[in-house]
Design a protein around this motif. Structure first.
Motif: not given
Length: 694
Positions: A196-199, A233-241, A293-299, A685-694
């Protein structure tokens, strides 16, 4: 830069060896790598010098023996190449001795009683079949880790032993089929990695994620995975980077990162590599988890590798795609075109069937962790009951062999291995069964039970050892046979008859399967404390010793370590839960009720209707009281656990008392989240965590 220029640029692979080593030295190294032969000590000095020169050319300043202790993560101690000279200048040195053997402090790693704290001496030994690589400016040398007394203190040593065991026995079988040209049989693995990826900022506000890797509180958000719109689904820009940088760094390390996509749950993703030899695949998967884990933090994100970071949606697994291959290019789990090819395939298939049936307990306990207990059997992962999926076509073939009946349209009176020509079995002859723990997928088996956070070494040690033991029995029988073909047919037929109970092509999520599995005599081990004691059964210890994978002391040490780890993990979770409830949730809710009470009193004083405030205050106060009672109960149980010294009693107490108490506390707290103002709730909340990287 093209992938071809990037790939393995930070790996001292055969191309680099050819460049930096003398021809005879390179040829000796090739034998070691390709045939698994011991390294010739005479060439160690020359290899070390070549490695150092290459590492210096890449800007490396240090080297380390990179190993995998029984903590589940990797370990490293860095030493620079720098050495002082007599004239106060410096020289850059790296000896053959430093390459081949290291001596890290072993006292603070888990040993399960194999050594006392004051017995600090431990050794690392280079695994020359896994390429050396550069990570963060450090030359990393993949190594095994063992104690002064020679006991394995890591996951790599028994993995390499299990690979040796299956190589030895598989070669015996192949030579009986006339494959004298085959010198090596290797197990190969392609582990699919979910995460999983979260903000990052949201993560920092959740003590449960910081301390445990999973959310201990959280009401479901209005949208979860029910629309199935995230999957592929289409990979979001932030995640694609993030993925692009991850791929680049993995490719530099020679990791065959191939497939990436959105997974089923929101904020969940998967990365899958191409198959590699099992020990290399294990090393690569450890690197993959570290880099994710390391690269996620760079983003500005955090990668969660926990098996079940969120309730109400799917957790994360790590599908272990396992097969057997020879140095001549044969896949031993691929059906053939000729009678002998099919007979050979069916014999190896029968060996896996027998191994999985006889050693269900070992496969189950190899994936048993506190985190994975939340995931297995939850209609998102395979059930905790081990079974095998073969598909209808292959199952029908086995049934025909078992009953000596014709298969399909064949006119022969009997289905006889090695004489009848079986139809070509297609790789995709049947649909995929995603509820099966151990599914045949054409030319490999997909073991779908491992959790996303675990090393794949554990499950492959068990699988390799179990199959090696069965192959040894098969080889003993066939080598003594007067008529090879008759005995081959009988052996396969008997194996199918005796072990067909493990084959199940149905829905593993169906409640009826539990009863059917019980009637078949299959094990149902739902939790870690249920599964782990099977590791120390006398017959399992004998198996490990017979195949020279683990001795009795090493088996017991791992049992103690994993049971204690289970208890420690849940204890940390319980303590975190107590702290969050007492210091964050209850005070925030109490303060909110005070504002409601003040408003209620003001409205009553002015004669204004206060239906909303009165109803809300009553409901919130009711759940607040339930939460407080549950909190006190959990606190008392945590104290009892902390005073329990016996590790087996402690693990069972966690299962029977601590986890139910945690669930009881969570329910009213999650309900309170839905009742109070969003402004006062103390963490995202879960809503913030799960949809915070859109």
């Amino acid at each position: 830069m093209p992938i071809t220029d990037v790939f393995a640029s930070n790996v001292f692979d055969e191309a680099k060896m050819k460049e930096y080593l003398a021809k005879d030295t390179f040829q000796e190294m090739e034998k070691t790598i390709r045939e698994g032969k011991p390294l010739n000590p005479k060439i160690a000095e020359a290899v070390a010098h070549g490695m150092k020169e290459w590492a210096l050319s890449k800007g490396a300043t240090h080297f380390t023996h990179w190993f995998q202790p029984l903590t589940g993560v990797t370990a490293e101690k860095h030493d620079s190449f720098l050495n002082p000279s007599k004239d106060h200048s410096i020289s850059l040195e790296f000896s053959g001795k430093e390459l081949v053997k290291g001596e890290p402090d072993a006292s603070s790693f888990p040993s399960g009683g194999l050594r006392a704290t004051f017995e600090a001496r431990g050794y690392t030994a280079w695994d020359p079949t896994s390429f050396v690589f550069i990570k963060n400016g450090v030359l990393c040398i993949p190594t095994a880790f063992y104690s002064y007394t020679g006991h394995a203190l890591d996951k790599k040593t028994p993995l390499l032993r299990s690979m040796d065991a299956i190589n030895t026995q598989a070669l015996r079988i192949l030579h009986l089929f006339g494959h004298d040209d085959v010198k090596t049989v290797r197990t190969t693995v392609g582990p699919e990695q979910e995460y999983f990826l979260i903000d990052l900022e949201d993560y920092k506000q959740r003590k449960d994620l910081l301390y445990t890797g999973r959310t201990l509180f959280g009401a479901p958000c209005p949208k979860g995975q029910e629309l199935e719109d995230h999957y592929f689904g289409t990979i979001k820009t932030r995640v694609q980077s993030f993925m692009q940088e991850l791929n680049s760094e993995l490719w530099k390390l020679g990791v065959y990162a191939k497939t990436e996509h959105n997974e089923v749950a929101p904020a969940q993703f998967e990365l899958a590599p191409v198959f590699s030899t099992t020990n290399i695949a294990t090393d690569h998967n450890q690197l993959t988890m570290e880099l994710i884990q390391r690269i996620a933090k760079r983003h500005g994100m955090v990668a969660l590798l926990h098996e079940k970071p969120f309730e109400y949606i799917n957790g994360s697994g790590k599908h272990n795609n396992w097969s057997l291959s020879t140095d001549t290019g044969m896949n031993l789990l691929e059906p053939g075109d000729t009678p002998y090819e099919n007979a050979q395939f069916l014999l190896f298939l029968s060996a896996v069937i027998k191994a999985v049936d006889e050693h269900q307990d070992l496969l189950r306990l190899s994936v048993a962790t506190a985190g994975n207990d939340h995931r297995l059997g939850a209609n998102e992962a395979p059930p905790a009951i081990i079974s095998m999926f073969l598909g209808d076509e292959l199952t029908d073939v086995l049934k025909a062999i078992e009953t000596d009946q014709p298969y399909g349209q064949k006119k022969q009176e009997r289905m006889r291995v090695g004489i009848d020509i079986l139809p070509k079995i297609k790789k995709d002859a049947t649909d995929r069964n995603r509820t099966s723990p151990f599914a045949f997928t054409g030319n490999k088996f997909e073991f779908r039970m491992p959790g996303s956070n675990s090393s794949i070494a554990g499950c492959n040690i068990m699988l390799n050892t179990a199959v090696a033991d069965v192959l040894e029995g098969f080889a003993d029988t066939l080598e003594k046979a007067d008529n090879f073909e008759d005995m081959l047919h009988t052996l396969i037929q008997t194996t199918i008859k005796e072990h067909k109970r493990i084959i199940f092509n149905g829905n593993g999520y169906d409640d009826s399967w539990i009863g059917e599995a019980e009637s078949r005599g299959l094990l149902n081990l739902p939790t870690t404390p249920d599964a782990l004691p099977y590791s120390i059964k006398p017959e399992n210890i004998e198996l490990f010793e017979r195949q020279h994978v683990l001795n009795k002391e090493e088996v017991y040490s791992r049992y103690e370590i994993t049971m204690e780890e289970y208890t420690k993990i849940v204890l940390i979770e319980a303590r975190t839960m107590v702290g969050m409830a007492r210091k964050d949730i209850l005070p925030a809710v109490s303060k909110y009720t005070q504002s409601l009470a003040d408003t209620l009193a003001l409205k009553k004083q002015t004669g204004v209707s206060a239906t909303y405030e009165k109803a809300n205050l009553d409901e919130i106060s009711s759940y607040l009281d339930k939460a407080y009672v549950a909190l006190k109960d959990l606190e008392a149980k945590v104290k009892t656990l902390e005073e329990t010294e016996d590790f087996e009693k402690a693990a069972n107490y966690v299962r029977d008392a601590i986890l139910p108490a945690m669930s009881t506390l969570r329910k009213p707290c999650d309900k309170l989240e839905t009742l109070v103002s969003a402004e006062v709730w103390p963490f995202p909340t879960y809503g913030k965590l799960l949809f915070g990287i859109i």
